[in-house]
Design a protein around this motif. Sequence first.
Motif, short mmCIF file in Angstrom:
data_model
loop_
_atom_site.label_atom_id
_atom_site.label_comp_id
_atom_site.label_asym_id
_atom_site.label_seq_id
_atom_site.Cartn_x
_atom_site.Cartn_y
_atom_site.Cartn_z
N THR A 164 -7.83 6.94 2.51
CA THR A 164 -7.97 6.38 3.92
C THR A 164 -8.08 7.81 5.06
O THR A 164 -8.46 7.19 5.50
CB THR A 164 -8.21 5.40 4.99
N LYS A 216 0.86 -1.52 0.02
CA LYS A 216 -0.12 0.08 0.23
C LYS A 216 0.62 1.28 -0.12
O LYS A 216 -0.14 2.29 -0.74
CB LYS A 216 -0.99 -0.18 0.84
N GLU A 224 -5.91 4.50 -2.83
CA GLU A 224 -6.58 3.67 -2.35
C GLU A 224 -6.26 4.28 -0.93
O GLU A 224 -7.04 4.81 -0.14
CB GLU A 224 -6.79 2.72 -2.83
N PHE A 225 -5.19 3.48 -0.60
CA PHE A 225 -4.69 4.01 0.73
C PHE A 225 -4.80 5.31 1.17
O PHE A 225 -5.33 5.76 2.55
CB PHE A 225 -3.37 3.02 1.32
N ILE A 234 1.90 6.53 -0.78
CA ILE A 234 1.34 5.84 -1.10
C ILE A 234 0.20 5.82 -1.69
O ILE A 234 -0.18 6.68 -2.43
CB ILE A 234 0.07 6.46 0.73
N THR A 235 -0.10 4.24 -1.83
CA THR A 235 -1.77 4.63 -3.45
C THR A 235 -2.76 5.29 -2.98
O THR A 235 -2.68 5.45 -1.94
CB THR A 235 -1.97 2.42 -3.56
#
Length: 136
Positions: free
Chosen positions: A61, A38, A57-58, A54-55
């Motif tokens: 968050t 990630k 998607e992650f 950081i990806t």
Amino acid sequence: MTTIKSIYINLPVKDLAVTKSFWTKLGFSFNEQFSDDKALCLILNDGVMYSMLITHEFFSTFTNRSIADGSTTEVLLAIEVESKEKVDEIVQAALANGGSRYRESADHTWMYYDSFADPDGHQWEVMYMDPAKIPG
């Protein structure tokens, strides 16, 4: 007075493999203890300065805002290195390995810098300063 022990610059990236290859070709390494599928922990100055790559998607968050897509400027990241030659070496490696130029180099005698955007569009300035040559 508050003193910062270390800094972690968090940046979203689209593809960890591309990102790792890019920064490795520029001569940087990663802290594998803080890297996984990630995120990558790019070592800028071990024990002091890191960038968490950081990806998307992650990364999403950690924020309720939209993530910059590489076509806008949210931050300019400036790193200082030991010589003009090192500035040129890093920027040329970046351009040869998937980075792009967004600004030409500048030499102010006491400060020399050049710039590149990494494959995700994050803008990096690489500079060398000689305090002895600062006009006084």
